[in-house]
Design an enzyme around this catalytic site. Structure first.
Site, PDB file in Angstrom:
ATOM      1  N   TYR A 156       0.845  -1.203   0.000  1.00 42.63           N
ATOM      2  CA  TYR A 156       0.000   0.000   0.000  1.00 42.63           C
ATOM      3  C   TYR A 156       0.875   1.246   0.000  1.00 42.63           C
ATOM      4  CZ  TYR A 156      -3.508   3.442   1.326  1.00 42.63           C
ATOM      5  OH  TYR A 156      -4.335   4.548   1.358  1.00 42.63           O
ATOM      6  N   LYS A 160       1.077   4.223  -3.028  1.00 41.72           N
ATOM      7  CA  LYS A 160       0.843   5.644  -2.818  1.00 41.72           C
ATOM      8  C   LYS A 160       2.106   6.458  -3.062  1.00 41.72           C
ATOM      9  CE  LYS A 160      -3.537   5.367  -1.830  1.00 41.72           C
ATOM     10  NZ  LYS A 160      -4.559   5.938  -2.736  1.00 41.72           N
TER      11      LYS A 160
END
Length: 261
Positions: A156, A160
């Protein structure tokens, strides 16, 4: 209420920050196209279903929506509890394909705003590592890149970090060729339906520490006004920036700790 209706695409409009973003612009009189796997859940003028893991679906959708759009708000995101390939395809590659495809469909003075995350903290130290991911322009290449990475590094965060880095690289070219600004918004932990997934993937104690430090988790009502600002003429000279919306949790970490009062 706006006196002039704008045309806004909100991707990831089915829940959470995306749903709140779509509803905000719709309620103030803008024409909102809500894009999601469950687009009908959004408050919007138009609804379109799209699986953001599928480049062909993105391409087909962009080929059907016409032009003269004022803003793209890419708010779609899946947490680290999802398969790594899906996290990268939605959070990074889908955003990239959507942004690149939208630019020719947008009016000069328009804006692309992507929701990233403070989980991307440290992206500056991983530019060399992320270079291979940013060279990956299709799903197969993204999966091959991920297969060669440390499986213990949070995917994750990687997704990002890549979204922020790509937006910064895109910003100057998008402005020069299309007159469109590109920025990112990085929320801290936010009260949305997937907060539990973040607790599972990042550790509940970590998120509890953030909440204890700043007093509470963010609400969607904290994030949407920043998205609105970056998409507005008031931010007309803001380009290539990542704006933290985290109650100030990250700032002292980058400068040696907080002042003691």
């Amino acid at each position: 209420m706006n006196t002039e209706q704008r045309r806004i695409v909100v991707v990831g409009a089915g829940s959470g920050i995306g749903a709140a973003t779509a509803a905000h612009f719709h309620d103030q009189g803008d024409h909102v196209l809500a894009v999601d796997l469950r687009p009908e859940a959004a408050k919007a003028s138009q609804h379109a279903q799209c699986d953001l893991r599928d480049a062909a679906q993105i391409r087909d959708l962009l080929g059907s929506i016409g032009d003269s759009w004022d803003m793209l708000a890419y708010v779609a995101g899946v947490p680290g509890t999802a398969p790594a390939a899906d996290v990268l395809k939605v959070n990074y590659l889908g955003m990239r394909l959507f942004a690149e495809g939208m630019l020719p469909l947008m009016q000069r003075g328009g804006s692309v705003v992507t929701v990233a995350s403070v989980a991307a903290l440290g992206w500056q130290d991983r530019i060399d590592v992320l270079a291979g991911l940013l060279e990956s322009t299709d799903a197969d290449a993204v999966e091959r890149w991920q297969a060669g990475q440390d499986p213990n590094y949070p995917v994750y965060s990687t997704s990002k970090q890549a979204a922020i880095l790509y937006a910064k690289r895109l910003a100057a070219a998008a402005w020069q060729r299309y007159g469109v600004r590109v920025n990112t918004v990085s929320p801290g932990p936010t009260e949305t339906p997937i907060l539990g997934d973040f607790e599972a993937s990042m550790g509940k104690e970590v998120l509890d520490t953030v909440r204890a430090t700043v007093g509470r988790h963010a609400r969607v009502s904290d994030i949407v006004p920043v998205i609105e600002f970056l998409g507005s003429p008031a931010a007309g000279w803001v380009n290539g920036q990542d704006i933290h919306v985290d109650g100030g949790f990250v700032a002292p970490m980058s400068v040696g700790g907080p002042v003691q009062l």
